[in-house]
Design a protein around this motif. Sequence first.
Motif, PDB file in Angstrom:
ATOM      1  N   SER A   1       0.631  -0.645   0.556  1.00  0.00           N
ATOM      2  CA  SER A   1      -0.274  -0.377  -0.247  1.00  0.00           C
ATOM      3  C   SER A   1       0.804   1.055   0.010  1.00  0.00           C
ATOM      4  O   SER A   1       1.845   1.678   0.337  1.00  0.00           O
ATOM      5  CB  SER A   1      -1.160  -0.049   1.491  1.00  0.00           C
ATOM      6  OG  SER A   1      -0.342   0.050   2.267  1.00  0.00           O
ATOM      7  N   GLN A   2      -0.032   2.387  -0.862  1.00  0.00           N
ATOM      8  CA  GLN A   2       0.509   3.713  -0.496  1.00  0.00           C
ATOM      9  C   GLN A   2       0.144   4.474  -0.655  1.00  0.00           C
ATOM     10  O   GLN A   2      -0.563   4.877  -0.765  1.00  0.00           O
ATOM     11  CB  GLN A   2       1.581   3.854  -2.224  1.00  0.00           C
ATOM     12  CG  GLN A   2       2.358   5.014  -2.625  1.00  0.00           C
ATOM     13  CD  GLN A   2       2.967   4.504  -4.269  1.00  0.00           C
ATOM     14  OE1 GLN A   2       3.350   3.707  -4.338  1.00  0.00           O
ATOM     15  NE2 GLN A   2       2.005   5.880  -4.802  1.00  0.00           N
ATOM     16  N   GLY A   3       1.234   5.164   0.427  1.00  0.00           N
ATOM     17  CA  GLY A   3       0.125   6.955   1.208  1.00  0.00           C
ATOM     18  C   GLY A   3       1.398   7.994  -0.101  1.00  0.00           C
ATOM     19  O   GLY A   3       2.077   7.463  -0.696  1.00  0.00           O
ATOM     20  N   LEU A   4       0.896   9.664   0.407  1.00  0.00           N
ATOM     21  CA  LEU A   4       2.026  10.705  -0.198  1.00  0.00           C
ATOM     22  C   LEU A   4       2.941  10.688   0.927  1.00  0.00           C
ATOM     23  O   LEU A   4       4.103  11.283   0.778  1.00  0.00           O
ATOM     24  CB  LEU A   4       0.433  11.916   0.024  1.00  0.00           C
ATOM     25  CG  LEU A   4      -0.986  12.187  -0.353  1.00  0.00           C
ATOM     26  CD1 LEU A   4      -1.050  13.014  -0.535  1.00  0.00           C
ATOM     27  CD2 LEU A   4      -0.031  11.296  -1.905  1.00  0.00           C
ATOM     28  N   TRP A   5       2.948   9.977   2.018  1.00  0.00           N
ATOM     29  CA  TRP A   5       3.844  10.259   3.224  1.00  0.00           C
ATOM     30  C   TRP A   5       5.441   8.896   2.823  1.00  0.00           C
ATOM     31  O   TRP A   5       6.265   8.421   3.317  1.00  0.00           O
ATOM     32  CB  TRP A   5       3.709  10.299   4.257  1.00  0.00           C
ATOM     33  CG  TRP A   5       3.023  12.014   4.212  1.00  0.00           C
ATOM     34  CD1 TRP A   5       1.577  11.077   4.625  1.00  0.00           C
ATOM     35  CD2 TRP A   5       2.911  13.165   3.539  1.00  0.00           C
ATOM     36  NE1 TRP A   5       1.271  12.941   4.183  1.00  0.00           N
ATOM     37  CE2 TRP A   5       1.718  13.805   4.031  1.00  0.00           C
ATOM     38  CE3 TRP A   5       4.339  13.908   4.180  1.00  0.00           C
ATOM     39  CZ2 TRP A   5       2.253  14.869   3.779  1.00  0.00           C
ATOM     40  CZ3 TRP A   5       4.752  15.155   3.373  1.00  0.00           C
ATOM     41  CH2 TRP A   5       2.952  16.060   3.580  1.00  0.00           C
ATOM     42  N   ARG A   6       4.711   7.600   2.837  1.00  0.00           N
ATOM     43  CA  ARG A   6       5.081   6.626   3.219  1.00  0.00           C
ATOM     44  C   ARG A   6       4.432   5.217   1.781  1.00  0.00           C
ATOM     45  O   ARG A   6       3.258   5.249   1.705  1.00  0.00           O
ATOM     46  CB  ARG A   6       4.863   6.009   4.280  1.00  0.00           C
ATOM     47  CG  ARG A   6       5.274   6.668   5.409  1.00  0.00           C
ATOM     48  CD  ARG A   6       5.690   6.324   6.880  1.00  0.00           C
ATOM     49  NE  ARG A   6       4.221   5.613   7.519  1.00  0.00           N
ATOM     50  CZ  ARG A   6       4.046   4.661   8.488  1.00  0.00           C
ATOM     51  NH1 ARG A   6       4.902   5.117   9.339  1.00  0.00           N
ATOM     52  NH2 ARG A   6       2.868   4.792   8.759  1.00  0.00           N
TER      53      ARG A   6
END
Length: 175
Positions: A40-45
Amino acid sequence: MLYTLAGGGTLCGVSALVLLIVSTSTDFWMQYRYSGSLASQGLWRFCINHKCHSHTITVAFWDATRAFMLLAILSCFTGIILGLSAFVNGAKNKKVKMAGIALIISGFLALLALAIYTGVTVHFFGKRFVDWRFSWSYILGWVAIILSFAAGNCSINVTHSEALNMPVTESLPLT
């Protein structure tokens, strides 16, 4: 009626602010299969096998998306503060209108952020990975955009309703 509309706009703005903060801070904007496991990918990590790592490379679309989402949060917060101060002080026409404008600007900034992220993600990950999808916090960002626009619309409608309901103090003589 005007206080109800102003309160509804402020409540929508608070809901939009909470959803913007949650969607910006989580690591679940996109999920895909990477080396046989779910990532999973977010904006920060990004997270792989329940271990999260900071993004080590600087990519322009992540930076732009982060910047626009943070500006959307600040603008939404400003709109709420202006709306609450106008509501407490008796619905001042100018403050309520400024709150509505700040909330609509917040919606546009978040819309721009999600449009950039969506375009790059579909273009890049759509070709690279077969099994990918947008996740729940990404969808919360879109719901926050709708709530932000609704809050701004309610606040601006309050100013127009107040202007229409103002009594006429001077009348022209009939000839």
